[in-house]
Design an enzyme around this catalytic site. Structure first.
Site, mmCIF file in Angstrom:
data_model
loop_
_atom_site.group_PDB
_atom_site.id
_atom_site.type_symbol
_atom_site.label_atom_id
_atom_site.label_comp_id
_atom_site.label_asym_id
_atom_site.label_seq_id
_atom_site.Cartn_x
_atom_site.Cartn_y
_atom_site.Cartn_z
ATOM 1 C CB SER A 181 -0.920 0.007 1.219
ATOM 2 O OG SER A 181 -1.727 -1.134 1.230
HETATM 3 N N1 SAM Z 1 -0.623 -4.647 4.119
HETATM 4 C C1 SAM Z 1 0.105 -4.990 2.922
HETATM 5 C C2 SAM Z 1 1.499 -4.448 2.917
HETATM 6 O O1 SAM Z 1 1.889 -3.740 3.860
HETATM 7 O O2 SAM Z 1 2.244 -4.779 1.981
HETATM 8 C C3 SAM Z 1 -0.624 -4.611 1.667
HETATM 9 C C4 SAM Z 1 -1.800 -5.440 1.437
HETATM 10 S S1 SAM Z 1 -2.409 -5.589 -0.198
HETATM 11 C C5 SAM Z 1 -3.016 -3.991 -0.522
HETATM 12 C C6 SAM Z 1 -3.845 -6.575 0.192
HETATM 13 C C7 SAM Z 1 -3.531 -8.005 0.520
HETATM 14 O O3 SAM Z 1 -4.725 -8.614 0.998
HETATM 15 C C8 SAM Z 1 -3.071 -8.843 -0.649
HETATM 16 O O4 SAM Z 1 -1.803 -9.388 -0.391
HETATM 17 C C9 SAM Z 1 -4.142 -9.934 -0.780
HETATM 18 O O5 SAM Z 1 -3.633 -11.177 -1.189
HETATM 19 C C10 SAM Z 1 -4.680 -9.964 0.640
HETATM 20 N N2 SAM Z 1 -6.023 -10.537 0.812
HETATM 21 C C11 SAM Z 1 -7.128 -10.379 0.043
HETATM 22 N N3 SAM Z 1 -8.168 -11.066 0.571
HETATM 23 C C12 SAM Z 1 -7.700 -11.664 1.707
HETATM 24 C C13 SAM Z 1 -8.276 -12.509 2.709
HETATM 25 N N4 SAM Z 1 -9.562 -12.888 2.673
HETATM 26 N N5 SAM Z 1 -7.505 -12.937 3.713
HETATM 27 C C14 SAM Z 1 -6.201 -12.584 3.782
HETATM 28 N N6 SAM Z 1 -5.593 -11.790 2.874
HETATM 29 C C15 SAM Z 1 -6.339 -11.326 1.860
#
Ligand code: SAM
Length: 230
Positions: free
Chosen positions: A61
């Site tokens: 992000s």
């Molecule tokens: N917080 C992260 C960072 O600091 O790099 C960025 C997160 S990215 C915007 C969103 C993440 O949410 C992705 O890696 C995606 O695979 C994960 N995601 C989506 N749905 C999810 C779920 N139900 N449970 C866990 N992770 C999930």
């Protein structure tokens, strides 16, 4: 400028200038080396004002978004925090600088494994990465003082509300569209009373899971996509 100078510049211009002033959040953003959480060929862009690809069709992000969401959790230090969407592990490291214990769930195993390895290497022994569907939370470490979801869902998952402490805060992007959401903070006031505030408009990758969006089944000749929530 070297990385430290770029990081300080980023915090001053992208974080403090936009109104994130919580000293613990600012200190964590000044400390964590974002260049270590992005792919090596993108490390030069680590302090740009935006999200970056991290592989597996996912992103780290925007720094401001991490800072603003962390501030919205109203942490004072020492809390037990649940993060849904580990991604690169960057936001988990920021949380771990402030909270006592961070549980973070990632549904893409490759990303979860990579983040756990990096966080271990950097000495974050107060972070546990779990591979799975974060929309169901994690009963094992519940209840939580704070929960942050870093992907956008169609509604607030009931399981996450159930796993909040009384007084606990849940911050999550919610919206009917798959790429534009409202950042919402839900505060659990009593066992049954939840107070909801809309904080701002945001854009996040979709939250895929049992209490999130559902992947469309593959059809021959069609591309995978998303369909409406449950
Ligand atoms: N917080 C992260 C960072 O600091 O790099 C960025 C997160 S990215 C915007 C969103 C993440 O949410 C992705 O890696 C995606 O695979 C994960 N995601 C989506 N749905 C999810 C779920 N139900 N449970 C866990 N992770 C999930």
């Amino acid at each position: 400028m070297n990385y430290e100078q770029r990081r300080n510049h980023m915090v001053d211009h992208q974080i403090i200038n936009r109104g994130v002033l919580d000293p613990a959040v600012v200190a964590a953003m000044k400390k964590i080396e974002r260049e270590k959480f992005v792919p090596a060929d993108l490390s030069d862009l680590a302090y740009r004002d935006g999200a970056l690809p991290i592989g597996c069709n996912q992103t780290i992000s925007q720094p401001y978004m991490v800072a603003m969401m962390t501030e919205a959790l109203q942490l004072e230090g020492g809390e037990t925090v649940l993060e849904i969407g580990t991604g690169s592990g960057y936001a988990a490291a920021i949380l771990a600088e402030i909270a006592g214990l961070v549980i973070t769930i990632e549904c893409v195993k490759e990303l979860a494994d990579r983040a756990q390895k990096l966080l271990n290497k950097l000495g974050y022994d107060n972070v546990t990465v779990i591979t799975g569907d974060g929309t169901k939370g994690c009963e094992k470490f519940a209840p939580y003082d704070a929960i942050v979801v870093t992907a956008g869902g169609p509604h607030v998952p009931q399981s996450l509300c159930d796993q909040l402490k009384i007084g606990g805060r849940l911050v999550i992007p919610i919206g009917p569209e798959e790429t534009f959401q409202t950042l919402v903070r839900v505060t659990r006031r009593t066992k049954d009373e939840f107070h909801r505030e809309n904080l701002c408009g945001v854009r996040f990758v979709p939250l895929i899971g049992e209490e999130g969006w559902h992947r469309r089944r593959y059809k021959s000749g069609s591309k995978p996509g998303l369909i409406t929530a449950r």
